[in-house]
Design a protein around this motif. Structure first.
Motif, PDB file in Angstrom:
ATOM      1  N   ARG A  10       0.947  -1.427  -0.032  1.00  0.00           N
ATOM      2  CA  ARG A  10      -0.201   0.033   0.003  1.00  0.00           C
ATOM      3  C   ARG A  10       1.107   1.289  -0.208  1.00  0.00           C
ATOM      4  O   ARG A  10       0.693   2.405  -0.811  1.00  0.00           O
ATOM      5  CB  ARG A  10      -0.915  -0.260   1.883  1.00  0.00           C
ATOM      6  CG  ARG A  10      -2.768  -1.084   0.633  1.00  0.00           C
ATOM      7  CD  ARG A  10      -3.255  -0.352   2.369  1.00  0.00           C
ATOM      8  NE  ARG A  10      -3.741   1.077   1.574  1.00  0.00           N
ATOM      9  CZ  ARG A  10      -4.206   1.109   1.427  1.00  0.00           C
ATOM     10  NH1 ARG A  10      -5.502   0.988   0.288  1.00  0.00           N
ATOM     11  NH2 ARG A  10      -4.585   2.632   1.573  1.00  0.00           N
ATOM     12  N   GLN A  13       2.295   1.906  -3.443  1.00  0.00           N
ATOM     13  CA  GLN A  13       0.944   2.070  -4.107  1.00  0.00           C
ATOM     14  C   GLN A  13       0.592   3.949  -3.992  1.00  0.00           C
ATOM     15  O   GLN A  13       0.913   4.735  -4.986  1.00  0.00           O
ATOM     16  CB  GLN A  13      -0.666   2.030  -4.102  1.00  0.00           C
ATOM     17  CG  GLN A  13      -1.029   1.881  -5.549  1.00  0.00           C
ATOM     18  CD  GLN A  13      -2.387   0.845  -4.905  1.00  0.00           C
ATOM     19  OE1 GLN A  13      -2.853   1.385  -4.177  1.00  0.00           O
ATOM     20  NE2 GLN A  13      -3.184   0.387  -5.971  1.00  0.00           N
ATOM     21  N   GLU A  14       0.910   4.128  -2.684  1.00  0.00           N
ATOM     22  CA  GLU A  14      -0.038   5.391  -2.399  1.00  0.00           C
ATOM     23  C   GLU A  14       1.719   7.149  -1.992  1.00  0.00           C
ATOM     24  O   GLU A  14       1.379   8.135  -2.703  1.00  0.00           O
ATOM     25  CB  GLU A  14       0.229   5.173  -1.002  1.00  0.00           C
ATOM     26  CG  GLU A  14      -1.231   4.932  -0.667  1.00  0.00           C
ATOM     27  CD  GLU A  14      -1.812   5.161   0.803  1.00  0.00           C
ATOM     28  OE1 GLU A  14      -0.332   5.461   2.157  1.00  0.00           O
ATOM     29  OE2 GLU A  14      -2.910   4.132   0.926  1.00  0.00           O
ATOM     30  N   GLN A  16       3.560   6.322  -5.801  1.00  0.00           N
ATOM     31  CA  GLN A  16       3.405   6.632  -6.843  1.00  0.00           C
ATOM     32  C   GLN A  16       5.032   5.527  -6.941  1.00  0.00           C
ATOM     33  O   GLN A  16       5.779   5.609  -7.784  1.00  0.00           O
ATOM     34  CB  GLN A  16       4.213   7.670  -7.839  1.00  0.00           C
ATOM     35  CG  GLN A  16       2.617   8.372  -8.038  1.00  0.00           C
ATOM     36  CD  GLN A  16       1.732   9.300  -6.253  1.00  0.00           C
ATOM     37  OE1 GLN A  16       2.907   9.870  -6.147  1.00  0.00           O
ATOM     38  NE2 GLN A  16       0.600   8.564  -6.401  1.00  0.00           N
ATOM     39  N   ASP A  71      -6.075  -3.918  -0.273  1.00  0.00           N
ATOM     40  CA  ASP A  71      -7.077  -3.136   0.124  1.00  0.00           C
ATOM     41  C   ASP A  71      -8.049  -3.252   0.967  1.00  0.00           C
ATOM     42  O   ASP A  71      -8.071  -3.119   2.070  1.00  0.00           O
ATOM     43  CB  ASP A  71      -7.648  -2.227  -1.675  1.00  0.00           C
ATOM     44  CG  ASP A  71      -6.403  -1.329  -1.697  1.00  0.00           C
ATOM     45  OD1 ASP A  71      -5.784  -1.211  -1.516  1.00  0.00           O
ATOM     46  OD2 ASP A  71      -7.326  -0.930  -3.458  1.00  0.00           O
ATOM     47  N   ASN A 136     -10.886  10.380  -4.775  1.00  0.00           N
ATOM     48  CA  ASN A 136      -9.751  10.004  -4.790  1.00  0.00           C
ATOM     49  C   ASN A 136      -8.789  10.205  -3.791  1.00  0.00           C
ATOM     50  O   ASN A 136      -8.473   8.957  -2.646  1.00  0.00           O
ATOM     51  CB  ASN A 136      -8.627  10.167  -5.655  1.00  0.00           C
ATOM     52  CG  ASN A 136      -9.004  10.111  -6.805  1.00  0.00           C
ATOM     53  OD1 ASN A 136      -9.340   9.051  -7.648  1.00  0.00           O
ATOM     54  ND2 ASN A 136      -7.878  10.918  -7.697  1.00  0.00           N
ATOM     55  N   HIS A 139     -10.698   6.753  -1.663  1.00  0.00           N
ATOM     56  CA  HIS A 139     -10.316   5.590  -1.581  1.00  0.00           C
ATOM     57  C   HIS A 139      -9.099   5.417  -0.997  1.00  0.00           C
ATOM     58  O   HIS A 139      -8.522   4.300  -0.500  1.00  0.00           O
ATOM     59  CB  HIS A 139     -10.220   5.887  -3.006  1.00  0.00           C
ATOM     60  CG  HIS A 139     -12.044   5.283  -4.124  1.00  0.00           C
ATOM     61  ND1 HIS A 139     -12.244   4.155  -3.610  1.00  0.00           N
ATOM     62  CD2 HIS A 139     -12.618   5.790  -4.763  1.00  0.00           C
ATOM     63  CE1 HIS A 139     -13.311   4.016  -4.013  1.00  0.00           C
ATOM     64  NE2 HIS A 139     -13.237   4.994  -4.772  1.00  0.00           N
ATOM     65  N   GLN A 140      -8.387   6.456  -0.973  1.00  0.00           N
ATOM     66  CA  GLN A 140      -7.145   6.532   0.021  1.00  0.00           C
ATOM     67  C   GLN A 140      -7.143   5.992   1.210  1.00  0.00           C
ATOM     68  O   GLN A 140      -6.187   6.618   1.795  1.00  0.00           O
ATOM     69  CB  GLN A 140      -6.520   7.666  -0.665  1.00  0.00           C
ATOM     70  CG  GLN A 140      -5.950   7.954  -2.373  1.00  0.00           C
ATOM     71  CD  GLN A 140      -5.270   8.817  -2.879  1.00  0.00           C
ATOM     72  OE1 GLN A 140      -4.366   9.326  -1.685  1.00  0.00           O
ATOM     73  NE2 GLN A 140      -5.051   8.935  -4.179  1.00  0.00           N
ATOM     74  N   HIS A 141      -8.465   6.749   1.410  1.00  0.00           N
ATOM     75  CA  HIS A 141      -8.677   6.550   3.663  1.00  0.00           C
ATOM     76  C   HIS A 141      -8.033   7.846   3.582  1.00  0.00           C
ATOM     77  O   HIS A 141      -7.576   7.987   4.851  1.00  0.00           O
ATOM     78  CB  HIS A 141      -8.082   5.169   4.368  1.00  0.00           C
ATOM     79  CG  HIS A 141      -8.632   3.990   3.636  1.00  0.00           C
ATOM     80  ND1 HIS A 141     -10.422   3.933   4.295  1.00  0.00           N
ATOM     81  CD2 HIS A 141      -7.870   2.959   2.680  1.00  0.00           C
ATOM     82  CE1 HIS A 141     -10.052   2.946   3.508  1.00  0.00           C
ATOM     83  NE2 HIS A 141      -8.898   2.018   2.664  1.00  0.00           N
ATOM     84  N   GLN A 142      -7.683   8.547   2.685  1.00  0.00           N
ATOM     85  CA  GLN A 142      -7.030   9.858   3.456  1.00  0.00           C
ATOM     86  C   GLN A 142      -8.315  11.437   3.445  1.00  0.00           C
ATOM     87  O   GLN A 142      -7.753  12.427   4.227  1.00  0.00           O
ATOM     88  CB  GLN A 142      -6.230  11.117   2.039  1.00  0.00           C
ATOM     89  CG  GLN A 142      -5.144  10.294   2.413  1.00  0.00           C
ATOM     90  CD  GLN A 142      -4.376  10.558   1.568  1.00  0.00           C
ATOM     91  OE1 GLN A 142      -4.169  12.011   0.668  1.00  0.00           O
ATOM     92  NE2 GLN A 142      -2.841  10.086   0.929  1.00  0.00           N
TER      93      GLN A 142
END
Length: 299
Positions: A10, A13-14, A16, A71, A136, A139-142
Motif C-alpha cells: 500500500r 502504491q500511495e 507512486q 485494500d 481519490n 479511496h486512499q483513506h485520507q
C-alpha cells in the motif's frame, strides 16, 4: 507473508512506487523495503511490479489483483480499530473532511461549530479540492467523508446522502442591461460569462442547459471559488453564474442576483463515504448536523 509486507505494498502504491518515500512512510530504511519486497515476491513465485533496473514502474497483472485484496485487508484493519475506539467512546482523533470551497464556506461552518462543542478532543482536518480528487481521497483513506455536487454519483463504491438541492443565479452590477426585462439563456449567451471551472459547483448543469438550447456562451473566466467570480464581475468583466448559496445579500449588495431556476437544472450537493467503511459515531453525528443545516437553509 506478513501484515507489514502487505502494508508495504500500500505504501508503495500511495507513493507512486517510490522506494525511498515508501521507506519513510513505513519508518524503515530503503534497503529494508527492498528486502521485504524481494521476500514477498519470492514467496509468491512471481514479480508484483514492473521494473526498469531498480526503479519500480507499476504493478504487474498479478500485482493489480493482489492490491485489490490488500485494500480490503487495510479497510478491515481500519474498521476494526475504529469499531474498538467507538466501543470505548474514544473522543480523541481526527475527522477528515474532503470538500470544495463553496461547501466549506457556506454549508460547513455551523455543523463544524456544533461538532467542536460536542467533541472538543477531535481535531478537524479539512481538504478543499476538485470533486475528482475528493473521491481519490476517500479511496486512499485520507478522508472520512466527501461533500460536493459533481462526480460523486459516478462511483458505485460510495454511499451517497443527498444533502440539499440548489440553483444557480446570474450576478451583475446594479444598472446592468440584464436587470431589465426577462432573463433568458439567449441574453446570457450574448454576454461575456464568468463561472465555475469544469467539474465544480454544478458546471455540468450550466453546460447542459446551454447545450440543449444549442447556445455557446463565451466563458471568459472560470474559477473554483465563487468569491473570485464575484470579484471580476465587480470589475466589469462580464456576467457571473454562481450557486445561489454563494450570493450574500449583505456583503454583495452592490450586485444584483437574477434567478436562473427556470433556465438551468437544479443541482444536488451530496455527502459521500465508502460503502465498506465503518463510520464512528462522531462522524455520523457530523453527517446528521450537515443534513440539519441543509434543511435549515431550505426553510
Amino acid at each position: 507473508m506478513n501484515l507489514n509486507q502487505l502494508e508495504l505494498l500500500r505504501a508503495l502504491q500511495e507513493t507512486q512506487f517510490n522506494l525511498s518515500k515508501a521507506a519513510d512512510k513505513m519508518h524503515v530504511v530503503q534497503s529494508a523495503v527492498s528486502r521485504q519486497l524481494q521476500l514477498l515476491e519470492t514467496e509468491l513465485g512471481s514479480p508484483l511490479f514492473e521494473r526498469h533496473g531498480k526503479r519500480l514502474l507499476g504493478l504487474t497483472p498479478l500485482g493489480e489483483r493482489i492490491m485489490a485484496e490488500v485494500d480490503q485487508i487495510h479497510r478491515a484493519k481500519k474498521n476494526i480499530q475504529t469499531m474498538a475506539d467507538d466501543f470505548r467512546d474514544n473522543r480523541n482523533g481526527t475527522l477528515h473532511i474532503a470538500t470544495t470551497h463553496t461547501q466549506a464556506k457556506y454549508l460547513l461552518p455551523v455543523p463544524v461549530q456544533k461538532f467542536r462543542r460536542k467533541y472538543p478532543g477531535i481535531k478537524i482536518y479539512m481538504v478543499q479540492s476538485s470533486p475528482d480528487n475528493l473521491i481519490n481521497l476517500l479511496h486512499q483513506h485520507q478522508a472520512d467523508i466527501a461533500i460536493c455536487t459533481e462526480k460523486l454519483a459516478e462511483d458505485d463504491s460510495l454511499v451517497l446522502r443527498p444533502c440539499y438541492q440548489w440553483h444557480h443565479v446570474a450576478i451583475v452590477p446594479a444598472g446592468h442591461t440584464l436587470t431589465e426585462g426577462k432573463i433568458s439563456l439567449e441574453r446570457l449567451a450574448a454576454q461575456p460569462v464568468l463561472t465555475y471551472s469544469p467539474g465544480f459547483t454544478g458546471r455540468s448543469a450550466i453546460e447542459k442547459a446551454f447545450g440543449e438550447a444549442d447556445l455557446h456562451p463565451d466563458i471568459i473566466l472560470a474559477a473554483a471559488d465563487s468569491d473570485v467570480i464575484k470579484t471580476y464581475v465587480r470589475l466589469g468583466l462580464g456576467v457571473g453564474i454562481i450557486a445561489e448559496t454563494s450570493y450574500e445579500p449583505g456583503k454583495d449588495s452592490d450586485l444584483v442576483a437574477l434567478d436562473l431556476e427556470h433556465l438551468i437544472p437544479a443541482s444536488v450537493t451530496k455527502i459521500a463515504y465508502l460503502k465498506q467503511l465503518y463510520l464512528p459515531s462522531y462522524c455520523c453525528y457530523f453527517i446528521d448536523e450537515l443534513l440539519k443545516e441543509a434543511e435549515a437553509k431550505r426553510t
